[in-house]
Design an enzyme around this catalytic site. Structure first.
Site, mmCIF file in Angstrom:
data_model
loop_
_atom_site.group_PDB
_atom_site.id
_atom_site.type_symbol
_atom_site.label_atom_id
_atom_site.label_comp_id
_atom_site.label_asym_id
_atom_site.label_seq_id
_atom_site.Cartn_x
_atom_site.Cartn_y
_atom_site.Cartn_z
ATOM 1 N N GLU A 171 -5.206 -8.710 0.393
ATOM 2 C CA GLU A 171 -6.010 -8.332 1.561
ATOM 3 C C GLU A 171 -7.448 -8.126 1.128
ATOM 4 O O GLU A 171 -7.718 -7.573 0.071
ATOM 5 C CB GLU A 171 -5.528 -7.030 2.212
ATOM 6 C CG GLU A 171 -4.240 -7.117 2.992
ATOM 7 C CD GLU A 171 -3.888 -5.796 3.679
ATOM 8 O OE1 GLU A 171 -4.819 -5.015 4.015
ATOM 9 O OE2 GLU A 171 -2.696 -5.531 3.870
ATOM 10 N N GLU B 243 0.809 -1.218 0.000
ATOM 11 C CA GLU B 243 0.000 0.000 0.000
ATOM 12 C C GLU B 243 0.846 1.273 0.000
ATOM 13 O O GLU B 243 0.715 2.150 0.859
ATOM 14 C CB GLU B 243 -0.959 -0.008 1.189
ATOM 15 C CG GLU B 243 -1.979 -1.120 1.102
ATOM 16 C CD GLU B 243 -3.048 -1.084 2.168
ATOM 17 O OE1 GLU B 243 -4.058 -1.798 2.020
ATOM 18 O OE2 GLU B 243 -2.876 -0.359 3.160
#
Length: 479
Positions: A379, A170
């Site tokens: 995720e 991320e």
């Protein structure tokens, strides 16, 4: 597209779960580990919910065998975890910490002994504080060399046993939250610095992918991108343009670099007009273009809807809901580009995150059509207030509903022609949810602690634990 018959999940599909070092390990100063930026940042008053931190977290460092046994019982095929850079290099570079390396040796071997594929994330937000103090961390190009040296150490140590690797987790969030909204370390609000940091991180990502090819030639590597597909509020052409602006500036700005080594032209034009372009040096474009990943890692939780936002408007960074008080999020906007709005067709969680399984299918198709890369869903999950009832019962049907609908959307995407390597639910156990403390629970396994009291850190299987076990046993056939 509606399918008469859906494609089954591939026979070698990686059914997994995920975590991050700072959120689970604890042992913050043990066995030679140095402090990370999160060890320091969370000690500042007002930065996290209830003053929570990862000093103990859920004590995975001491309880990894117990946790892996629970994974094996559930039947996990893969477990994605990150390595704490400052556990390997306490000063960020220089002397390596052998005890840190040995911990991950033990964890990897325990996973393999239970037929669970380790998936290593090189970086999940916890840069050593020593590098922040020495040269500003990601603000200096020196980090490219230090990150590469750290990665080489891991490739050499674990590359014979680990096939799947995630380079950066991320990047869009650690750049934006660290340097635009100041919610994450180092707590800076400076958009110019944010784009400088982001460009340096892109170069570091490309370098370690290059290096990986030498040291782990049979492995697969890619970044994990926090992907929020965008929608226009309606068919108004002005809102359609806002949607295009959002995709370019907030999604393709990262994924185009990963896949092709170049930024979207419209987004780059916006940066030029506002004095936000990062410093580009000779050789940057060549490096970025030379390091195409093997897959696009996707962390998916929600979609975002936007409308037009005129130049006369103001920049709004928004306000993040970190308390679980539904409706407390404030919208964000960039003048001349877009403004976020509520989607009238979607329900939201207590943290105001849109629940949109079809958004995952849409996003997977966009990646397939634009980049032609396999996708690894690294995720996806639901953070909620879980209640421990008498008899150690946790009824989290809401999590089962969430995961079921998203896994069904993945099967739809596979039927559409998307190549999906695996699915790692966030998370295996409950953990420290960064700014949200321990109240926001994601795991299949409940950990009995709160913000101020670690108690005995008992592990308790939730209802969703048994449901996911059935999903894995049936290879997605029984949802």
């Amino acid at each position: 597209m509606e399918h008469i018959t859906k494609q089954p999940f591939p026979a070698d599909f990686l059914w997994g779960a995920a975590s991050a070092a700072y959120q689970i390990e604890g042992a913050s100063g043990e066995d030679g580990k140095g402090p990370s930026v999160w060890d320091v940042f969370t000690k500042r008053e007002g930065t996290t919910f209830g003053g929570s931190n990862g000093d103990v977290a859920v004590d995975h460092y001491h309880r990894y065998k117990e946790d892996v046994a629970l994974m094996a019982e559930q039947g996990l095929k893969a477990y994605r975890f990150s390595i704490a850079w400052s556990r390997i290099y306490p000063q960020g570079s220089g002397a390596v910490n052998e005890k840190g390396l040995q911990f991950y040796d033990r964890l990897i071997n325990e996973l393999l002994a239970n037929d669970i594929q380790p998936v290593i994330t090189l970086y999940h937000w916890d840069i050593p504080q020593a590098l922040m103090d020495r040269y500003g961390g990601w603000e200096s190009r020196q980090v490219i060399e230090d990150f590469d040296a750290y990665a080489v150490t891991l490739f050499k140590r674990y590359g014979d046993r680990v096939r799947y690797w995630v380079s950066l987790n991320e990047q869009n969030y650690f750049a934006a939250y660290g340097y635009e909204t100041a919610l994450h370390p180092p707590g800076v609000q400076d958009r110019k610095r944010m784009y400088e940091v982001n460009h340096i991180a892109n170069l570091a990502n490309a370098r370690v992918i290059q290096t990986f090819r030498t040291h782990v030639p049979d492995g697969l590597i890619g970044p994990s991108f926090a992907y929020k597909p965008y929608y226009p509020l309606n068919a108004n052409p002005a809102n359609m343009l806002a949607f295009e602006n959002s995709e370019d500036l907030n999604n393709y700005f990262w994924m185009d670099i990963y896949a092709w080594g170049r930024y979207p032209k419209a987004a780059w034009k916006y940066l030029e007009e506002h004095g936000l372009t990062p410093t580009v040096q000779e050789g940057d474009w060549e490096l970025l273009a030379s390091a195409k990943p093997d897959f696009m890692g996707v962390n998916y939780y929600r979609t975002t809807t936007v409308e037009a936002h005129s130049l006369s408007g103001k920049f709004e960074a928004g306000e993040k809901n970190t308390t679980g008080r539904k409706g407390s999020t404030k919208h964000s906007g960039i003048p001349g580009m877009f403004k976020t709005v509520s989607n009238p067709f979607l329900e939201t969680t207590n943290w105001d995150w849109e629940i949109d399984p079809q958004g995952l299918r849409i996003g997977l198709r966009r990646i397939m059509n634009r980049y032609g890369l396999p996708v690894f869903i690294t995720e996806n999950g639901l953070g909620e207030f879980d209640k421990l009832e008498e008899g150690d019962v946790i009824r989290d049907e809401y999590r089962i509903d969430y995961l079921r609908s998203h896994i069904a959307a993945i099967q739809d995407a596979i039927s559409d022609g998307v190549e999906v390597i695996g699915y790692c639910s966030w998370s295996f156990t409950d953990l420290l949810s960064w700014l949200n403390g321990y109240q926001k629970r994601y795991g299949f396994v409940y950990v009995d602690r709160d913000e101020t009291d670690a108690r005995e850190l008992r592990r308790i299987r939730k209802q969703s634990y048994y449901w996911y076990k059935q999903v894995i046993q049936s290879n997605g056939g029984q949802l």
